[in-house]
Design a protein around this motif. Structure first.
Motif, short mmCIF file in Angstrom:
data_model
loop_
_atom_site.label_atom_id
_atom_site.label_comp_id
_atom_site.label_asym_id
_atom_site.label_seq_id
_atom_site.Cartn_x
_atom_site.Cartn_y
_atom_site.Cartn_z
N PHE A 179 0.84 -1.19 0.00
CA PHE A 179 0.00 0.00 0.00
C PHE A 179 0.87 1.23 0.00
O PHE A 179 2.04 1.19 0.36
N ARG A 180 0.29 2.34 -0.36
CA ARG A 180 0.98 3.61 -0.25
C ARG A 180 0.07 4.57 0.50
O ARG A 180 -1.15 4.44 0.48
N THR A 181 0.66 5.51 1.19
CA THR A 181 -0.10 6.45 1.97
C THR A 181 -0.82 7.41 1.03
O THR A 181 -0.23 7.92 0.10
N GLY A 182 -2.11 7.63 1.28
CA GLY A 182 -2.86 8.58 0.47
C GLY A 182 -2.77 9.96 1.09
O GLY A 182 -3.37 10.21 2.12
N GLU A 183 -2.01 10.84 0.50
CA GLU A 183 -1.84 12.19 1.01
C GLU A 183 -2.06 13.17 -0.11
O GLU A 183 -1.82 12.87 -1.27
N TRP A 184 -2.49 14.35 0.23
CA TRP A 184 -2.66 15.41 -0.75
C TRP A 184 -1.29 15.91 -1.16
O TRP A 184 -0.39 16.05 -0.37
N ASN A 185 -1.13 16.20 -2.44
CA ASN A 185 0.15 16.69 -2.96
C ASN A 185 0.11 18.19 -3.19
O ASN A 185 0.77 18.70 -4.07
N ASN A 186 -0.68 18.90 -2.42
CA ASN A 186 -0.70 20.35 -2.55
C ASN A 186 -0.76 20.96 -1.16
O ASN A 186 -0.83 20.26 -0.16
N SER A 187 -0.75 22.27 -1.08
CA SER A 187 -0.67 22.93 0.21
C SER A 187 -2.04 23.22 0.82
O SER A 187 -2.11 23.75 1.92
N ASN A 194 -9.20 11.06 -7.07
CA ASN A 194 -7.95 10.32 -7.26
C ASN A 194 -8.16 8.93 -7.87
O ASN A 194 -7.19 8.23 -8.13
N ASP A 195 -9.42 8.53 -8.03
CA ASP A 195 -9.76 7.18 -8.50
C ASP A 195 -9.01 6.14 -7.68
O ASP A 195 -8.27 5.30 -8.19
N ALA A 196 -9.21 6.22 -6.36
CA ALA A 196 -8.48 5.34 -5.44
C ALA A 196 -9.42 4.79 -4.37
O ALA A 196 -10.24 5.52 -3.83
N LEU A 197 -9.26 3.53 -4.08
CA LEU A 197 -9.97 2.91 -2.97
C LEU A 197 -9.11 3.10 -1.73
O LEU A 197 -7.97 2.64 -1.68
N GLU A 198 -9.63 3.83 -0.75
CA GLU A 198 -8.89 4.14 0.47
C GLU A 198 -9.37 3.27 1.61
O GLU A 198 -10.51 2.83 1.64
N PHE A 199 -8.48 3.04 2.57
CA PHE A 199 -8.82 2.28 3.76
C PHE A 199 -8.06 2.86 4.94
O PHE A 199 -7.11 3.60 4.77
N LYS A 200 -8.52 2.51 6.13
CA LYS A 200 -7.79 2.87 7.35
C LYS A 200 -7.07 1.62 7.83
O LYS A 200 -7.66 0.56 7.93
N ASN A 201 -5.78 1.79 8.16
CA ASN A 201 -5.04 0.65 8.68
C ASN A 201 -5.26 0.55 10.20
O ASN A 201 -6.04 1.32 10.77
#
Length: 167
Positions: free
Chosen positions: A30-38, A78-85
């Motif tokens: 997995f990779r961390t889903g983070e915003w790439n802007n300020s 982001n067309d991404a399925l997100e989850f909480k670990n």
């Protein structure tokens, strides 16, 4: 005997191995889903999500594994399925191609190829009807940058706005 073995092996191939969410976190990358802007999410009007809240769901993989009780949500932008670990960190699947389907709340999502202008892309779709002829829905959201104030014009905050769905 051959016929019975054929039926039992066909039946076994349709069964899923049920595993807990802990195994899902351990066995996939997995990779961390983070915003790439300020900008923070509170500074943006609208939402990039199909549903803002995480809902416990089930993941079915192509290798016939079933992971249960995973907090899921879909990020349309982001067309991404997100989850909480387990540490409550928000992450997204780095390898969605392993997904057969994901079920959470009233939604069933699949990751599938599609074509735009003769180019093949991959993305998530909501399953509307499943069968020999299936109907998928693709949600669309656009991000509009903030506009600075100008003469006779007030500032407009950044926003996500929903476009019509594609079937």
């Amino acid at each position: 005997v051959f016929f019975l073995n054929l039926i039992s092996s066909a039946f076994a191939q349709n069964e899923y191995q049920i595993q807990q969410a802990v195994d899902f976190y351990r066995t996939n990358k997995f990779r961390t889903g983070e915003w790439n802007n300020s900008l923070s999410e509170s500074e943006i009007d609208g939402s990039p999500y199909l549903n803002d809240e995480f809902v416990n769901g089930t993941i079915y993989t192509n290798s016939k594994q079933k992971f249960i009780d995973i907090p899921l949500r879909y990020n349309i932008y982001n067309d991404a399925l997100e989850f909480k670990n387990m540490e409550e960190q928000i992450q997204e699947m780095a390898t969605p191609e392993i997904l057969e389907s994901a079920e959470f709340g009233n939604y069933t999502m699949v990751y599938s190829p599609y074509s735009i202008n003769k180019k093949v892309h991959h993305g998530f779709f909501q399953v509307v009807v499943s069968g020999e002829a299936s109907l998928y829905l693709r949600s669309n959201i656009l991000f509009k940058k903030a506009e600075k104030p100008a003469a006779y014009k007030e500032a407009v905050p950044a926003q996500f706005y929903k476009k019509p769905d594609t079937y």
